[in-house]
Design a protein around this motif. Structure first.
Motif, mmCIF file in Angstrom:
data_model
loop_
_atom_site.group_PDB
_atom_site.id
_atom_site.type_symbol
_atom_site.label_atom_id
_atom_site.label_comp_id
_atom_site.label_asym_id
_atom_site.label_seq_id
_atom_site.Cartn_x
_atom_site.Cartn_y
_atom_site.Cartn_z
ATOM 1 N N ASP A 49 -27.781 -36.141 91.972
ATOM 2 C CA ASP A 49 -28.084 -35.116 90.976
ATOM 3 C C ASP A 49 -27.957 -35.643 89.552
ATOM 4 O OD1 ASP A 49 -28.440 -33.497 93.077
ATOM 5 O OD2 ASP A 49 -26.799 -32.111 92.668
ATOM 6 N N ILE A 50 -27.206 -36.720 89.375
ATOM 7 C CA ILE A 50 -27.085 -37.359 88.061
ATOM 8 C C ILE A 50 -27.911 -38.631 88.002
ATOM 9 C CG2 ILE A 50 -25.514 -38.561 86.484
ATOM 10 C CD1 ILE A 50 -23.352 -36.610 87.238
ATOM 11 N N PHE A 51 -27.749 -39.489 88.968
ATOM 12 C CA PHE A 51 -28.239 -40.855 88.826
ATOM 13 C C PHE A 51 -29.727 -41.030 89.132
ATOM 14 C CE2 PHE A 51 -23.761 -41.547 88.712
ATOM 15 C CZ PHE A 51 -23.599 -42.668 87.916
ATOM 16 N N LEU A 52 -30.364 -40.062 89.760
ATOM 17 C CA LEU A 52 -31.799 -40.195 90.018
ATOM 18 C C LEU A 52 -32.648 -39.595 88.904
ATOM 19 C CD1 LEU A 52 -32.180 -39.518 93.860
ATOM 20 C CD2 LEU A 52 -32.153 -41.698 92.637
ATOM 21 N N GLU A 53 -32.008 -38.868 87.992
ATOM 22 C CA GLU A 53 -32.741 -38.208 86.910
ATOM 23 C C GLU A 53 -32.341 -38.825 85.567
ATOM 24 O OE1 GLU A 53 -35.040 -36.119 87.444
ATOM 25 O OE2 GLU A 53 -34.688 -35.577 89.526
ATOM 26 N N PRO A 54 -33.242 -39.561 84.917
ATOM 27 C CA PRO A 54 -32.878 -40.225 83.660
ATOM 28 C C PRO A 54 -32.411 -39.249 82.581
ATOM 29 C CG PRO A 54 -35.261 -40.311 84.024
ATOM 30 C CD PRO A 54 -34.644 -39.842 85.296
ATOM 31 N N THR A 55 -33.036 -38.070 82.511
ATOM 32 C CA THR A 55 -32.639 -37.095 81.495
ATOM 33 C C THR A 55 -31.198 -36.658 81.701
ATOM 34 O OG1 THR A 55 -34.920 -36.299 81.600
ATOM 35 C CG2 THR A 55 -33.363 -34.992 80.327
ATOM 36 N N THR A 56 -30.877 -36.303 82.929
ATOM 37 C CA THR A 56 -29.518 -35.854 83.246
ATOM 38 C C THR A 56 -28.521 -36.992 83.117
ATOM 39 O OG1 THR A 56 -30.452 -34.251 84.802
ATOM 40 C CG2 THR A 56 -28.099 -34.719 84.990
ATOM 41 N N CYS A 57 -28.881 -38.165 83.595
ATOM 42 C CA CYS A 57 -27.967 -39.307 83.554
ATOM 43 C C CYS A 57 -27.646 -39.699 82.116
ATOM 44 C CB CYS A 57 -28.585 -40.490 84.306
ATOM 45 S SG CYS A 57 -27.461 -41.890 84.515
ATOM 46 N N ASP B 275 -38.974 -51.555 82.293
ATOM 47 C CA ASP B 275 -39.792 -51.802 83.481
ATOM 48 C C ASP B 275 -39.501 -50.775 84.574
ATOM 49 O OD1 ASP B 275 -40.953 -53.927 82.248
ATOM 50 O OD2 ASP B 275 -39.735 -55.457 83.250
ATOM 51 N N ARG B 276 -38.222 -50.527 84.802
ATOM 52 C CA ARG B 276 -37.862 -49.605 85.871
ATOM 53 C C ARG B 276 -38.281 -48.174 85.535
ATOM 54 N NH1 ARG B 276 -31.785 -51.512 87.805
ATOM 55 N NH2 ARG B 276 -32.313 -53.678 88.263
ATOM 56 N N PHE B 277 -38.129 -47.813 84.273
ATOM 57 C CA PHE B 277 -38.517 -46.463 83.878
ATOM 58 C C PHE B 277 -40.014 -46.247 84.081
ATOM 59 C CE2 PHE B 277 -40.037 -43.359 80.735
ATOM 60 C CZ PHE B 277 -39.264 -42.254 81.096
ATOM 61 N N TYR B 278 -40.819 -47.187 83.626
ATOM 62 C CA TYR B 278 -42.262 -47.021 83.755
ATOM 63 C C TYR B 278 -42.723 -47.086 85.207
ATOM 64 C CZ TYR B 278 -43.133 -46.921 78.765
ATOM 65 O OH TYR B 278 -43.177 -46.550 77.440
ATOM 66 N N ASN B 279 -41.893 -47.601 86.085
ATOM 67 C CA ASN B 279 -42.219 -47.623 87.504
ATOM 68 C C ASN B 279 -41.646 -46.411 88.241
ATOM 69 O OD1 ASN B 279 -43.884 -49.891 88.118
ATOM 70 N ND2 ASN B 279 -42.162 -51.220 87.599
ATOM 71 N N SER B 280 -41.259 -45.399 87.474
ATOM 72 C CA SER B 280 -40.744 -44.159 88.062
ATOM 73 C C SER B 280 -41.720 -43.022 87.773
ATOM 74 C CB SER B 280 -39.371 -43.823 87.471
ATOM 75 O OG SER B 280 -39.505 -43.445 86.104
ATOM 76 N N LEU B 281 -41.459 -41.880 88.371
ATOM 77 C CA LEU B 281 -42.322 -40.716 88.152
ATOM 78 C C LEU B 281 -42.354 -40.326 86.675
ATOM 79 C CD1 LEU B 281 -43.993 -38.268 89.050
ATOM 80 C CD2 LEU B 281 -41.829 -37.070 89.508
ATOM 81 N N LEU B 282 -41.178 -40.181 86.057
ATOM 82 C CA LEU B 282 -41.147 -39.752 84.660
ATOM 83 C C LEU B 282 -41.715 -40.808 83.734
ATOM 84 C CD1 LEU B 282 -37.769 -37.807 84.346
ATOM 85 C CD2 LEU B 282 -40.056 -36.977 84.900
ATOM 86 N N GLY B 283 -41.587 -42.070 84.137
ATOM 87 C CA GLY B 283 -42.200 -43.130 83.346
ATOM 88 C C GLY B 283 -43.709 -43.048 83.388
#
Length: 790
Positions: free
Chosen positions: A311-319, A344-352
């Protein structure tokens, strides 16, 4: 001579009420305590219950799931019944109070609901009304000015195909349907061509837009521990419909157990919502009313952080928000947790892939909470998020079609201009109140809102609190002005800088904002102005004999100046210092239960001696070593006579052992050398033109024998400023092992913010005419109450 101080507002500047009275005076009346308490009670209840609007779109997908034992009936008939009972008057489904640019959102929700009803052969009347709404608004589906839900072109086109298969009479026409399909194919070709992991995550997130053609093996790689895909009920419902995954079903059952017949657009949501509440309360300046609730939320967040929960670590906004708030509240959180959101990791995610601005903004704000040198994770995070947000501001300024409730468009410019160390609390409070939207709507694949993210109680309490504080500051300003007139300082033969006088009061009022800190604020303001007077006296206007004479009087203390051989200037300054220190000591005694008079006298004597040493260097054209200059500069920065009395007045008792501790000495030296470097860097050019050579930069040029250029030295000093600020924040936020309470440590951080404001523009503090920046702060602190629209 008279001292210029901020003027009280003229009644003519205030809007008149219908009876001819002044609206500003009405706003500045004492707030109704019962109303304020009622607001607080309602807000406290919000900590216990997170409210989230129901999503017609997601509920429709849940309602479409057939029963495994009886495929001709719905697995969740209660959700189907909810759709039948919650159609809007215009035939649509979705939020009732939607913005005019959210027609695509209502079209998507309405089409999904119509398909659910048609699938089970119920609600013919509702179906026809829904089709009528779609027919009337279908043109908006191709309107680029409209705000699009995530994946709209793909999902909407797929639903149109499903509608045709079910013989729903949609007035599309061949050309319009062809246009929808072309937009879908263009997006798919572009995405698959990129071959990015972010695109794959996006395709998995909008799985309901593919149906049987979805690569479900790929999509299920994104399933979370709670059984969902991306915490999306619609995506998870679609997945279960096609592959009967048991964990997906468990997630859906848990949703209906929690929310009843309808589901929200996203779940779980509680961690983000509660952290957002804490952040909002702090920005609005009303967090002090909810200390226990905030502490409880942070404790629970800390426990989840330690367990590395999804709930924290999979969501960049919350984390990022959790990291920032926990670190600022003294929890030992490592920046390594944010390495998972490198560029790199952010852009390879959904929100990225979606270029989610809120996520990047929160990561950017977190990147400023640096406690250690060479924190490469936060340095890299700051670099790429800065670039991202700069590009966003550039592009968004050209976009004329925005949702007025888009809080991000207000947040980004402020965060870019004022990082954590660069704003004064009262200014942030004002700005947050002015841009607070109680009707804030957010949009994923469907729009949603939450009372925990935006509500009128927050705004009402924040506004009442702000206006009440402004009223107190006006009263304190009058006391400050009265003190000045009674101090005799206006009789000095040299001028007192208008800007310095203004900053003496305004910066502390905008910094120590709690109503109960009146004496601390007045002490800060008085001692700050006296420090400026002393500095000018030793730097320009006093003779060597007068300098020595003032120090001798301070050391003797109990003397009759009328019987002493001293100039009128020395007499005025000494009596002003003596009277003020006596008054401060008396107030401090009420708090501390012991006399601190001797300590206050000693820190003032120390300041005068440091000023004398600098004056002697100038008179004798002596070049001190860098170490000697900085050691003396820690005292001559004149923060001791401000910070130490304020420490005694902010609340907790301070034993003498604390003020003699290494922690106290380190904090004092840090904030003082930080201020000295700021002063030297920003005042260097002016002092250079005036022929002054005793400065952090000029001394390094002299002692460096020309090995370093001026620009290189300035950059090095600026780096030192950054390092000192990191070290100061580390000590202020550290709870474990500290002998000083958080209230006391915060004084040092608030002082550093004031120093940043004062010295960020050298021309502001030394301007001959009152700069606009000072006038703006004056209006915020004293003159302009906030009037809410009825």
């Amino acid at each position: 001579m008279s001292l210029w101080l901020p003027r009280l507002p003229s009644p003519s500047l205030s809007p008149a009420t219908s009876d001819g009275s002044n609206a500003r005076n009405e706003v500045h009346s004492r707030p109704n305590i019962n109303i304020l308490e009622g607001d607080k009670v309602r807000i406290k209840k919000m900590f216990d219950k997170i409210e989230l609007s129901a999503s017609s779109y997601d509920t429709a997908w849940v309602a479409m799931i057939p029963s495994p034992s009886s495929p001709q009936t719905p697995l969740f008939p209660q959700s189907l019944n909810w759709l039948l009972q919650n159609q809007q008057n215009d035939g649509s489904w979705g939020l009732s109070d939607r913005h005019e640019l959210l027609v695509k959102d209502s079209l998507l929700s309405t089409l999904a609901c119509v398909l659910a009803l048609k699938q089970w052969g119920v609600g013919e009347q509702q179906t026809n009304r829904g089709l009528g709404y779609i027919e009337s608004n279908i043109a908006s589906a191709l309107d680029d000015k409209q705000h699009s839900p995530i994946g709209f072109d793909i999902i909407f086109s797929h639903l149109l195909e499903q509608a045709q298969k079910l013989d729903l009479n949609l007035p599309l026409g061949g050309k319009r349907l062809e246009t929808f399909m072309q937009k879908r194919e263009l997006e798919l070709q572009s995405g698959w061509g990129s071959k990015s992991e972010g695109w794959k995550a996006y395709v998995a997130y909008i799985s309901e837009g593919f149906g049987k053609s979805q690569n479900w093996e790929m999509a299920m790689k994104f399933q979370r521990k709670n059984g969902s895909l991306f915490n999306s009920p619609a995506t998870t419902a679609s997945a279960y419909t096609h592959i009967n995954n048991a964990h997906c079903l468990d997630y859906l059952f848990s949703l209906l157990d929690k929310f009843g017949n309808a589901v929200p657009a996203v779940h779980p949501f509680d961690v983000y919502a509660r952290l957002h509440m804490v952040d909002s309360l702090e920005k609005l300046g009303i967090d002090r009313h909810f200390k226990e609730e905030i502490e409880s939320i942070l404790e629970e967040t800390w426990r989840m952080w330690q367990k590395e929960e999804d709930d924290i670590f999979l969501e960049p906004t919350t984390c990022a928000m959790a990291f920032r708030l926990l670190r600022l509240h003294g929890y030992n959180v490592s920046s390594d947790a944010l390495d998972r959101f490198s560029e790199d990791r952010f852009y390879n995610s959904l929100l990225g892939y979606l270029r989610d601005v809120e996520a990047v903004l929160e990561l950017h704000k977190a990147s400023h909470i640096v406690l250690h040198s060479n924190d490469l994770v936060l340095e890299d995070l700051n670099s790429w998020t800065q670039h991202f947000l700069e590009e966003y501001l550039s592009s968004s300024s050209k976009n004329a079609y925005k949702l007025p409730s888009n809080h991000i468009d207000h947040e980004v410019p402020f965060a870019m201009r004022f990082p954590h160390h660069a704003y004064l609390d009262f200014i942030l409070n004002r700005r947050s109140i002015e841009h607070y939207d109680v009707h804030q709507t957010r949009i994923l694949k469907s729009s949603y809102c939450s009372m925990n993210l935006a509500n009128k109680e927050f705004l009402k309490l924040g506004t009442d609190d702000f206006n009440h504080s402004q009223l107190l500051f006006r009263e304190e300003f009058n006391l400050f002005n009265k003190w000045f007139m009674e101090s005799g300082l206006e009789k000095l033969h040299f001028p007192i800088s208008k800007t310095k006088a203004a900053y003496s009061f305004l910066t502390v009022a905008a910094t120590l904002t709690s109503p109960e800190l009146r004496e601390a604020r007045l002490t800060w303001a008085k001692q700050s102005l006296l420090g400026c007077v002393v500095d000018d006296f030793f730097d320009v206007w006093g003779t060597e004999d007068e300098h020595i004479n003032l120090i001798q009087l301070m050391e003797k203390w109990d003397v009759d100046v009328d019987k002493e051989s001293c100039s009128e200037t020395v007499k005025i300054i000494f009596l002003a210092l003596k009277k003020t220190i006596h008054e401060i000591a008396a107030e401090a005694y009420k708090v501390q239960g012991r006399s601190v008079l001797n300590h206050l006298i000693q820190i003032t004597v120390d300041l005068l001696r440091s000023e004398l040493k600098e004056a002697e260097w100038c008179r004798n054209k002596c070049v001190p070593s860098i170490e000697e200059y900085e050691r003396n500069g820690i005292i001559s920065m004149a923060l001791g006579p401000i910070i130490i009395p304020v420490m005694y007045l902010v609340g907790p008792k301070l034993p003498q052992s604390v003020t003699e501790s290494d922690e106290y000495n380190c904090l004092f030296e840090l904030v003082s050398i930080y201020g000295r470097y700021l002063n030297d860097v920003n005042g260097y050019q002016r002092e250079k033109e005036e022929g002054k050579f005793i400065n952090s930069i000029s001394l390094r040029l002299i002692h460096g024998h020309g090995e370093e250029r001026e620009e290189e030295i300035i950059k090095k000093i600026q780096s030192k400023i950054e390092e000192k600020r990191k070290e100061l924040l580390r000590m202020v936020s550290k709870e474990e092992g500290s002998k000083m309470t958080r209230e006391v440590r915060d004084v040092y951080w608030k002082m550093s913010r004031s120093l940043h404001l004062i010295y960020k523009k050298e021309d502001v503090i030394h301007a001959k005419e009152m700069p606009n920046e000072v006038l703006n702060i004056r209006d915020i602190v004293l003159n302009s109450p906030i009037i809410l629209d009825s």
